[in-house]
Scaffold this motif. Structure first.
Motif, PDB file in Angstrom:
ATOM      1  N   ASN A 186      16.419   5.488  15.242  1.00  0.00           N
ATOM      2  CA  ASN A 186      15.833   4.949  15.972  1.00  0.00           C
ATOM      3  C   ASN A 186      14.930   4.551  15.848  1.00  0.00           C
ATOM      4  O   ASN A 186      13.811   3.945  15.115  1.00  0.00           O
ATOM      5  N   TYR A 202      11.405   1.474  17.928  1.00  0.00           N
ATOM      6  CA  TYR A 202      10.567   1.037  19.300  1.00  0.00           C
ATOM      7  C   TYR A 202      10.034   0.552  19.203  1.00  0.00           C
ATOM      8  O   TYR A 202       9.810  -0.091  18.651  1.00  0.00           O
ATOM      9  N   GLY A 214      11.615   3.406  23.791  1.00  0.00           N
ATOM     10  CA  GLY A 214      13.412   3.660  21.979  1.00  0.00           C
ATOM     11  C   GLY A 214      14.376   2.718  22.473  1.00  0.00           C
ATOM     12  O   GLY A 214      14.866   2.657  23.781  1.00  0.00           O
ATOM     13  N   ARG A 254      18.241   2.572  20.428  1.00  0.00           N
ATOM     14  CA  ARG A 254      19.099   2.696  19.159  1.00  0.00           C
ATOM     15  C   ARG A 254      19.103   1.996  17.835  1.00  0.00           C
ATOM     16  O   ARG A 254      19.276   0.718  18.059  1.00  0.00           O
TER      17      ARG A 254
END
Length: 176
Positions: free
Chosen positions: A116, A118, A163, A165
């Motif tokens: 992930n 951010y 978030g 991916r």
């Protein structure tokens, strides 16, 4: 020979590392005037005339990255000068963060768990340009003024990080 438990741990670590890869950032100037975007820790900075774009690649494991627009800049042929907003020590290619006021696109790429990323917009250090910041697998953040609801407004506000991916493409647009 490694134990089955050690082999499993090594396999999981390898899988996590393989999930993390560089992110592509496309930075566009939609303003009717020149903007000098800057990016740290990779990218540096450059001049973008109205309608121009700049693409940078940010490696996985980048813990604390930033993109911001600088305005009112003038640089000599050696890349030294000054900007009215967002100046980074008088350099065209920034290695330091910009001086307030500046609207910041902040990001972490594959640092915490490899899968992930951010991202957020911050106006804690002031506001100098309208900005959109988006991730190909996340939501678009919009900041059209100093008190924009999609941005961090205060240092203790921790609700604005989103978030995304990993293996994503990001867009930063000035004057969306």
């Amino acid at each position: 020979m490694a134990s089955p438990a050690a082999s499993s741990v090594l396999f999981l670590l390898a899988a996590m590392i393989s999930c993390a890869s560089a992110a592509t950032f496309t930075i566009k100037n939609n303003c009717p005037y020149t903007v000098w975007p800057a990016a740290t820790p990779v990218g540096g900075g450059r001049q973008l005339n109205p309608g121009q774009t700049w693409t940078i690649s940010v490696p996985a494991g980048t813990k604390s990255g930033r993109v911001w627009g600088r305005t009112g800049c003038s640089f000599n042929s050696g890349g030294r000068g000054h900007c009215q907003t967002g100046d980074c020590g008088g350099a065209l290619s920034c290695t330091l963060s910009g001086q307030p006021p500046l609207t910041l696109a902040e990001f972490t790429i594959g640092y915490t768990n490899g899968a992930n990323d951010y991202y957020d917009i911050s106006v804690i250090d002031g506001y100098n340009l309208p900005m959109d910041f988006s991730c190909s697998t996340g939501m678009n953040l919009h900041c059209g003024g100093p008190r924009c609801p999609d941005a961090y407004l205060y240092p203790d506000d921790n609700t604005k990080t989103h978030g995304c991916r990993g293996n994503s493409n990001y867009k930063v647009t000035f004057c969306p």
